[in-house]
Design a protein around this motif. Structure first.
Motif, PDB file in Angstrom:
ATOM      1  N   MET A   1    -118.792 -71.767  49.028  1.00 39.49           N
ATOM      2  CA  MET A   1    -119.756 -72.772  48.642  1.00 39.49           C
ATOM      3  C   MET A   1    -119.824 -72.845  47.120  1.00 39.49           C
ATOM      4  O   MET A   1    -119.627 -71.838  46.433  1.00 39.49           O
ATOM      5  CB  MET A   1    -121.114 -72.450  49.257  1.00 39.49           C
ATOM      6  N   ALA A   2    -120.079 -74.019  46.599  1.00 40.97           N
ATOM      7  CA  ALA A   2    -120.169 -74.196  45.150  1.00 40.97           C
ATOM      8  C   ALA A   2    -121.408 -73.493  44.625  1.00 40.97           C
ATOM      9  O   ALA A   2    -122.489 -73.583  45.201  1.00 40.97           O
ATOM     10  CB  ALA A   2    -120.215 -75.673  44.808  1.00 40.97           C
ATOM     11  N   ARG A   3    -121.228 -72.799  43.536  1.00 40.89           N
ATOM     12  CA  ARG A   3    -122.297 -71.995  42.943  1.00 40.89           C
ATOM     13  C   ARG A   3    -123.028 -72.803  41.878  1.00 40.89           C
ATOM     14  O   ARG A   3    -122.411 -73.479  41.073  1.00 40.89           O
ATOM     15  CB  ARG A   3    -121.671 -70.754  42.323  1.00 40.89           C
ATOM     16  N   GLN A   4    -124.341 -72.695  41.880  1.00 37.92           N
ATOM     17  CA  GLN A   4    -125.136 -73.288  40.816  1.00 37.92           C
ATOM     18  C   GLN A   4    -125.624 -72.142  39.934  1.00 37.92           C
ATOM     19  O   GLN A   4    -126.369 -71.274  40.377  1.00 37.92           O
ATOM     20  CB  GLN A   4    -126.317 -74.074  41.383  1.00 37.92           C
ATOM     21  N   LEU A   5    -125.168 -72.130  38.684  1.00 36.47           N
ATOM     22  CA  LEU A   5    -125.536 -71.088  37.739  1.00 36.47           C
ATOM     23  C   LEU A   5    -126.461 -71.689  36.690  1.00 36.47           C
ATOM     24  O   LEU A   5    -126.070 -72.582  35.945  1.00 36.47           O
ATOM     25  CB  LEU A   5    -124.290 -70.498  37.074  1.00 36.47           C
ATOM     26  N   PHE A   6    -127.708 -71.205  36.671  1.00 35.58           N
ATOM     27  CA  PHE A   6    -128.677 -71.633  35.676  1.00 35.58           C
ATOM     28  C   PHE A   6    -128.567 -70.655  34.511  1.00 35.58           C
ATOM     29  O   PHE A   6    -129.003 -69.511  34.621  1.00 35.58           O
ATOM     30  CB  PHE A   6    -130.094 -71.611  36.259  1.00 35.58           C
ATOM     31  N   HIS A   7    -127.964 -71.076  33.420  1.00 38.23           N
ATOM     32  CA  HIS A   7    -127.699 -70.183  32.294  1.00 38.23           C
ATOM     33  C   HIS A   7    -128.628 -70.522  31.133  1.00 38.23           C
ATOM     34  O   HIS A   7    -128.727 -71.675  30.731  1.00 38.23           O
ATOM     35  CB  HIS A   7    -126.239 -70.312  31.860  1.00 38.23           C
ATOM     36  N   PHE A   8    -129.303 -69.499  30.603  1.00 36.80           N
ATOM     37  CA  PHE A   8    -130.186 -69.653  29.449  1.00 36.80           C
ATOM     38  C   PHE A   8    -129.759 -68.635  28.395  1.00 36.80           C
ATOM     39  O   PHE A   8    -129.793 -67.435  28.645  1.00 36.80           O
ATOM     40  CB  PHE A   8    -131.648 -69.391  29.832  1.00 36.80           C
ATOM     41  N   ASP A   9    -129.361 -69.128  27.234  1.00 41.79           N
ATOM     42  CA  ASP A   9    -128.987 -68.262  26.128  1.00 41.79           C
ATOM     43  C   ASP A   9    -130.115 -68.323  25.100  1.00 41.79           C
ATOM     44  O   ASP A   9    -130.341 -69.374  24.497  1.00 41.79           O
ATOM     45  CB  ASP A   9    -127.665 -68.734  25.514  1.00 41.79           C
ATOM     46  N   ARG A  10    -130.845 -67.219  24.976  1.00 43.39           N
ATOM     47  CA  ARG A  10    -132.017 -67.131  24.093  1.00 43.39           C
ATOM     48  C   ARG A  10    -133.030 -68.246  24.401  1.00 43.39           C
ATOM     49  O   ARG A  10    -133.337 -69.077  23.545  1.00 43.39           O
ATOM     50  CB  ARG A  10    -131.595 -67.186  22.630  1.00 43.39           C
ATOM     51  N   PRO A  11    -133.539 -68.273  25.626  1.00 45.04           N
ATOM     52  CA  PRO A  11    -134.482 -69.343  25.980  1.00 45.04           C
ATOM     53  C   PRO A  11    -135.777 -69.244  25.175  1.00 45.04           C
ATOM     54  O   PRO A  11    -136.130 -68.187  24.654  1.00 45.04           O
ATOM     55  CB  PRO A  11    -134.751 -69.101  27.470  1.00 45.04           C
ATOM     56  N   ARG A  12    -136.466 -70.353  25.106  1.00 39.60           N
ATOM     57  CA  ARG A  12    -137.774 -70.396  24.453  1.00 39.60           C
ATOM     58  C   ARG A  12    -138.739 -69.444  25.146  1.00 39.60           C
ATOM     59  O   ARG A  12    -139.586 -68.818  24.512  1.00 39.60           O
ATOM     60  CB  ARG A  12    -138.307 -71.845  24.494  1.00 39.60           C
ATOM     61  N   ARG A  13    -138.585 -69.309  26.471  1.00 36.20           N
ATOM     62  CA  ARG A  13    -139.504 -68.480  27.255  1.00 36.20           C
ATOM     63  C   ARG A  13    -138.789 -67.904  28.471  1.00 36.20           C
ATOM     64  O   ARG A  13    -138.060 -68.595  29.162  1.00 36.20           O
ATOM     65  CB  ARG A  13    -140.669 -69.365  27.715  1.00 36.20           C
ATOM     66  N   PRO A 129    -123.165 -67.258  45.523  1.00 36.26           N
ATOM     67  CA  PRO A 129    -124.585 -67.590  45.576  1.00 36.26           C
ATOM     68  C   PRO A 129    -125.091 -68.121  44.234  1.00 36.26           C
ATOM     69  O   PRO A 129    -124.552 -67.802  43.174  1.00 36.26           O
ATOM     70  CB  PRO A 129    -125.255 -66.266  45.935  1.00 36.26           C
ATOM     71  N   ASP A 130    -126.126 -68.944  44.291  1.00 36.82           N
ATOM     72  CA  ASP A 130    -126.761 -69.466  43.079  1.00 36.82           C
ATOM     73  C   ASP A 130    -127.327 -68.309  42.265  1.00 36.82           C
ATOM     74  O   ASP A 130    -127.684 -67.259  42.819  1.00 36.82           O
ATOM     75  CB  ASP A 130    -127.893 -70.431  43.435  1.00 36.82           C
ATOM     76  N   ALA A 131    -127.418 -68.510  40.957  1.00 32.02           N
ATOM     77  CA  ALA A 131    -127.904 -67.436  40.094  1.00 32.02           C
ATOM     78  C   ALA A 131    -128.608 -67.990  38.873  1.00 32.02           C
ATOM     79  O   ALA A 131    -128.313 -69.090  38.403  1.00 32.02           O
ATOM     80  CB  ALA A 131    -126.745 -66.542  39.666  1.00 32.02           C
ATOM     81  N   LEU A 132    -129.552 -67.207  38.366  1.00 27.01           N
ATOM     82  CA  LEU A 132    -130.220 -67.449  37.096  1.00 27.01           C
ATOM     83  C   LEU A 132    -129.755 -66.357  36.154  1.00 27.01           C
ATOM     84  O   LEU A 132    -129.947 -65.172  36.440  1.00 27.01           O
ATOM     85  CB  LEU A 132    -131.747 -67.396  37.262  1.00 27.01           C
ATOM     86  N   ARG A 133    -129.117 -66.727  35.043  1.00 22.20           N
ATOM     87  CA  ARG A 133    -128.644 -65.753  34.060  1.00 22.20           C
ATOM     88  C   ARG A 133    -129.323 -66.048  32.727  1.00 22.20           C
ATOM     89  O   ARG A 133    -129.263 -67.161  32.230  1.00 22.20           O
ATOM     90  CB  ARG A 133    -127.135 -65.818  33.895  1.00 22.20           C
ATOM     91  N   VAL A 134    -129.960 -65.016  32.180  1.00 24.49           N
ATOM     92  CA  VAL A 134    -130.698 -65.144  30.926  1.00 24.49           C
ATOM     93  C   VAL A 134    -130.191 -64.102  29.946  1.00 24.49           C
ATOM     94  O   VAL A 134    -130.000 -62.946  30.307  1.00 24.49           O
ATOM     95  CB  VAL A 134    -132.219 -64.957  31.178  1.00 24.49           C
ATOM     96  N   ARG A 135    -129.992 -64.518  28.704  1.00 19.46           N
ATOM     97  CA  ARG A 135    -129.585 -63.621  27.625  1.00 19.46           C
ATOM     98  C   ARG A 135    -130.688 -63.668  26.575  1.00 19.46           C
ATOM     99  O   ARG A 135    -130.975 -64.733  26.028  1.00 19.46           O
ATOM    100  CB  ARG A 135    -128.244 -64.073  27.036  1.00 19.46           C
ATOM    101  N   ILE A 136    -131.334 -62.490  26.329  1.00 20.67           N
ATOM    102  CA  ILE A 136    -132.446 -62.437  25.391  1.00 20.67           C
ATOM    103  C   ILE A 136    -132.308 -61.262  24.429  1.00 20.67           C
ATOM    104  O   ILE A 136    -131.594 -60.303  24.706  1.00 20.67           O
ATOM    105  CB  ILE A 136    -133.813 -62.335  26.131  1.00 20.67           C
ATOM    106  N   GLU A 137    -133.037 -61.367  23.322  1.00 18.76           N
ATOM    107  CA  GLU A 137    -133.059 -60.306  22.325  1.00 18.76           C
ATOM    108  C   GLU A 137    -133.808 -59.100  22.890  1.00 18.76           C
ATOM    109  O   GLU A 137    -134.699 -59.248  23.715  1.00 18.76           O
ATOM    110  CB  GLU A 137    -133.760 -60.778  21.046  1.00 18.76           C
ATOM    111  N   PRO A 138    -133.486 -57.889  22.408  1.00 19.82           N
ATOM    112  CA  PRO A 138    -134.147 -56.676  22.921  1.00 19.82           C
ATOM    113  C   PRO A 138    -135.665 -56.680  22.735  1.00 19.82           C
ATOM    114  O   PRO A 138    -136.385 -56.229  23.626  1.00 19.82           O
ATOM    115  CB  PRO A 138    -133.502 -55.550  22.106  1.00 19.82           C
ATOM    116  N   ASN A 139    -136.179 -57.203  21.620  1.00 20.43           N
ATOM    117  CA  ASN A 139    -137.635 -57.220  21.442  1.00 20.43           C
ATOM    118  C   ASN A 139    -138.297 -58.140  22.467  1.00 20.43           C
ATOM    119  O   ASN A 139    -139.387 -57.858  22.949  1.00 20.43           O
ATOM    120  CB  ASN A 139    -138.018 -57.616  20.007  1.00 20.43           C
ATOM    121  N   ARG A 140    -137.643 -59.221  22.832  1.00 27.05           N
ATOM    122  CA  ARG A 140    -138.192 -60.108  23.861  1.00 27.05           C
ATOM    123  C   ARG A 140    -138.085 -59.463  25.240  1.00 27.05           C
ATOM    124  O   ARG A 140    -138.918 -59.700  26.109  1.00 27.05           O
ATOM    125  CB  ARG A 140    -137.494 -61.455  23.820  1.00 27.05           C
TER     126      ARG A 140
END
Length: 187
Positions: A1-13, A129-140
């Motif tokens: 099945m086609a994967r939906q990847l929600f990618h956030f690189d340094r999101p606002r929140r 499977p669908d996934a949410l991937r977030v990349r954030i700074e260590p302090n956040r």
């Protein structure tokens, strides 16, 4: 099945939060950035494990690099609206990207084949499977842990005898041989 990847690189929140009253809450991870909001549902225990493992990862980074990772103030605002559940989290993964100095957090929906789910965590693949991937700074990431702990503590009080959550009407405590334990009035 086609994967939906929600990618956030340094999101606002990026936060953990809840909707509902204690005892009947739904837990969410929510990432928001540039006019898009993605919310995924998960269990309370998954939030607790994510906070614990994230804290361990950050402590390990401090130990290995010798660099202090101070936290920002935790975000105490409510989840952003609309809260549309994209999927329910089945598996999670954490990683440290030493090249960019970012923490990578991935939450993935259930897969029909558990082996496929394990192979797709933190991987850029077209199927799975669908996934949410977030990349954030260590302090956040530290601030995320602080907020997660606040969200977890905002639930129902625990019975001092058995540790199970107390309902507003009390509960039947196994340590009292099944006798109904009335809630203690707040001081």
């Amino acid at each position: 099945m086609a994967r939906q990847l929600f990618h956030f690189d340094r999101p606002r929140r990026f936060v953990a939060g809840t909707v509902g009253e204690p005892g009947d809450r739904t837990f969410f991870l929510q990432a928001a950035d540039d006019g898009r909001i993605v919310s995924v549902a998960l269990e309370k225990q998954q939030v607790a494990v994510l906070a614990d493992r994230l804290e361990q990862l950050l402590d390990e980074i401090v130990t290995r690099t010798g660099t202090a990772l101070p936290a920002s103030e935790p975000d105490t605002e409510a989840l952003e609206i609309p809260i549309d559940e994209e999927f329910r989290v089945s598996a999670m993964a954490l990683a440290w990207d030493g090249d960019t100095g970012l923490v990578v957090i991935e939450a993935q929906s259930a897969a029909e084949d558990p082996e496929v789910a394990e192979e797709t965590l933190l991987e850029d693949v077209d199927d799975g499977p669908d996934a949410l991937r977030v990349r954030i700074e260590p302090n956040r990431a530290r601030a995320f842990v602080q907020r997660a702990r606040l969200v977890l503590a905002a639930g129902r009080e625990s019975c001092p005898l058995c540790g199970q959550p107390l309902d507003p009407a009390g509960h039947i405590c196994p340590r009292q041989n099944g006798y109904h334990r009335a809630p203690t009035p707040a001081p």
